[in-house]
Enzyme design. Structure first.
Site, PDB file in Angstrom:
ATOM      1  N   GLU A 193       0.810  -1.225   0.000  1.00 37.88           N
ATOM      2  CA  GLU A 193       0.000   0.000   0.000  1.00 37.88           C
ATOM      3  C   GLU A 193       0.841   1.273   0.000  1.00 37.88           C
ATOM      4  OE1 GLU A 193      -2.273  -0.236   3.644  1.00 37.88           O
ATOM      5  OE2 GLU A 193      -0.663   0.735   4.754  1.00 37.88           O
ATOM      6  N   ALA A 194       2.042   1.222   0.564  1.00 44.56           N
ATOM      7  CA  ALA A 194       2.871   2.427   0.658  1.00 44.56           C
ATOM      8  C   ALA A 194       3.338   2.916  -0.708  1.00 44.56           C
ATOM      9  CB  ALA A 194       4.063   2.176   1.559  1.00 44.56           C
TER      10      ALA A 194
END
Lengths: 252, 267
Positions: free
Chosen positions: A52-53
């Site tokens: 997700e980052a």
């Protein structure tokens, strides 16, 4: 002689089987990361691991400590940020996501927010993070949990991440356009969801674990009539985990 | 053009008590920790913190009584465990916490960065994250074009955003390498921005590759040279996260010895 396999290794091997070749996989820190790497080294070399980052399809050489770890950038296809990754998720580009939590109920609804009364909780957990988003928007979700009575209540204290809600048609009624949990992997066995009732049932129990023990640790009636023993990990899988993916002993 | 170089001390004192502050980076990575420590040292009061997936930056400010309200999707230390001060203060009802998920933080910041009062998403339907908001920041709407059920996320506009980057010039042209997280949105959504950077480089050098500049100078109000400014968080291409430091923090906090940590690393 070293152990044939550890409990965590068994869980990781079982979780890796959930990933099919070529799928786009949304992965969080911990066991799912190791399961994703194992899938890529074995039956699903073309799966795309997404953190997700911001990183997509990293060539992980070393196990990252978190989804935002610098290690996730190495050899990646692209490196962007939250907005792009969550846009992919919302657009239905993510096939499978892995989630954990503090509580799960028989419909796979997850609580990672608080135990007790929300406003003055007995235990305050870290919160949703991306879990609610993943539960709402990925095509399917696999849950990894510790199997304890208090973690498998009839009803969750707080519904952070929607599973099948209150049963058949629950997600549609809420307005969710896709998704839902398919599998729950615990330290005792593997649960799935009945296609018509959407209720959790026991699919398999680990070697040495009794069905009785699973019932005792589950806070709702669980159908165990379809269960067989979970397949043991293969020696090649264990060798990969111990020598290549998690050599620092994180699965002991 | 005016140079905007500040010391850490000047930067921290330019953040008013009772303002809302968005903090960049995430959990173990590229959070502006040197500036956060300076804020603790200067005993800022009554802050509203805005973040997505937060760890030490939030927990340290919360434990140091700088915070009245926090707004985030996650506050914790990932595989190392729960955030001790956040947990304690929420369980005792000593701070207000506004429950979010990653998507609502990112969408709310994006709305503000685009000058919109809200943006729609498809998430949250069926989750109690909707319920506890009571329509304050998340509201179910119908698409005016397709009739589909969507969730409107209210714009999030921080008074101040603080981020740590690898490189900036003295005017605030800022280069971020590796994962962006949502730092770009935090900057573009805020009324005021402070960038701490590993290196301050010549403006002619950074302008040779403008495609690598994430943030144009006019959006930045203060630039601080802060080598190792994310420590103990990682800073991609500069240093790894110091996991032993996080463990030490957690050990001390669990023993009720946050002051010991502050004496050693902050004062």
């Amino acid at each position: 002689m070293p152990e044939e396999y550890t409990l965590k290794e068994l869980m990781v091997v079982r979780a890796s089987k959930e990933i099919k070749d070529g799928e786009k996989v949304f992965i969080g820190t911990g066991l799912p990361m190791i399961a994703g790497m194992l899938a890529k080294y074995t039956h699903a070399p073309n799966c795309v691991i997404i953190f997700e980052a911001g990183t997509v399809d990293s060539k992980l050489l070393d196990l990252p400590a978190s989804v935002g770890d610098p290690r996730c950038v190495y050899g990646a296809s692209t490196c962007t940020g939250l907005f792009d990754i969550f846009s992919m998720l919302q657009d239905g580009k993510i096939d499978i996501g892995f989630l954990g939590g503090g509580q799960v109920d028989k419909y796979g609804n997850l609580n990672s927010t608080a135990i007790g009364e929300y406003r003055c909780p007995e235990v305050r957990f870290p919160g949703s993070g991306g879990a609610c988003d993943m539960a709402c928007l990925s095509k399917r979700v696999v849950i990894i949990m510790k199997h304890e009575l208090r973690r498998f209540p009839a009803e969750v204290d707080y519904l952070t991440s929607p599973g099948w809600m209150d049963g058949p048609g629950g997600r549609e009624k809420a307005g969710l356009v896709r998704g839902g949990p398919t599998t729950v992997i615990t330290d005792l066995g593997v649960m799935k969801f009945d296609p018509s009732s959407k209720e959790m049932y026991l699919d398999s129990y680990y070697p040495g674990v009794s069905i009785e023990k699973i019932r005792e640790n589950t806070g709702f009636d669980i159908d165990c009539s379809r269960a067989g023993e979970t397949e043991k990990p293969h020696i090649e899988e264990i060798a990969l985990l111990r020598n290549k993916i998690a050599p620092k002993g994180s699965l002991r | 053009m005016k140079e905007k170089l500040l010391t850490l001390k000047e930067a921290a004192s330019s953040i008013d008590d009772h303002s809302s502050v968005a903090i960049g980076g995430m959990s173990f990575h590229r959070a502006p920790m040197a500036l956060v420590r300076e804020m603790v040292k200067q005993t800022r009061k009554g802050l509203t913190l805005i973040g997505r997936e937060e760890g030490l930056s939030f927990d340290l400010l919360i434990g140091s009584n700088c915070v009245k309200k926090a707004l985030a999707a996650y506050i914790g230390f990932e595989n190392l465990g729960l955030a001790p001060n956040f947990r304690k203060k929420v369980e005792k009802g000593e701070i207000k916490f506004e429950e979010h998920a990653c998507q609502s933080i990112v969408t709310g910041l994006r709305a503000s960065a685009m000058g919109l009062p809200f943006l729609p998403t498809r998430g949250f339907l069926g989750s109690d994250v909707m319920g506890v908001h009571n329509g304050r920041d998340l509201r179910v709407i119908d698409s005016p074009f397709t009739g589909e059920k969507l969730v409107a996320v209210r714009a999030i506009e921080p008074d101040v955003t603080i981020i740590h980057a690898q490189m900036s010039d003295p005017y605030g042209n800022t280069r971020i390498i590796g994962q962006m997280f949502e730092d770009d949105l935090m900057v573009k959504a805020a009324k005021k921005v402070i960038v701490t950077a590993e290196e301050i480089v010549d403006t002619d050098d950074i302008r040779k590759h403008p495609e690598m500049t994430a943030i144009p100078h006019f959006m930045v109000d203060g630039v601080v040279k802060a080598p190792k400014g994310a420590y103990p968080c990682s800073c991609y291409c500069y240093y790894d996260a110091d996991m032993d430091h996080f463990r030490e923090y957690l050990d001390l906090c669990r023993k009720g010895a946050l002051d010991g940590y502050i004496d050693k690393y902050v004062r």
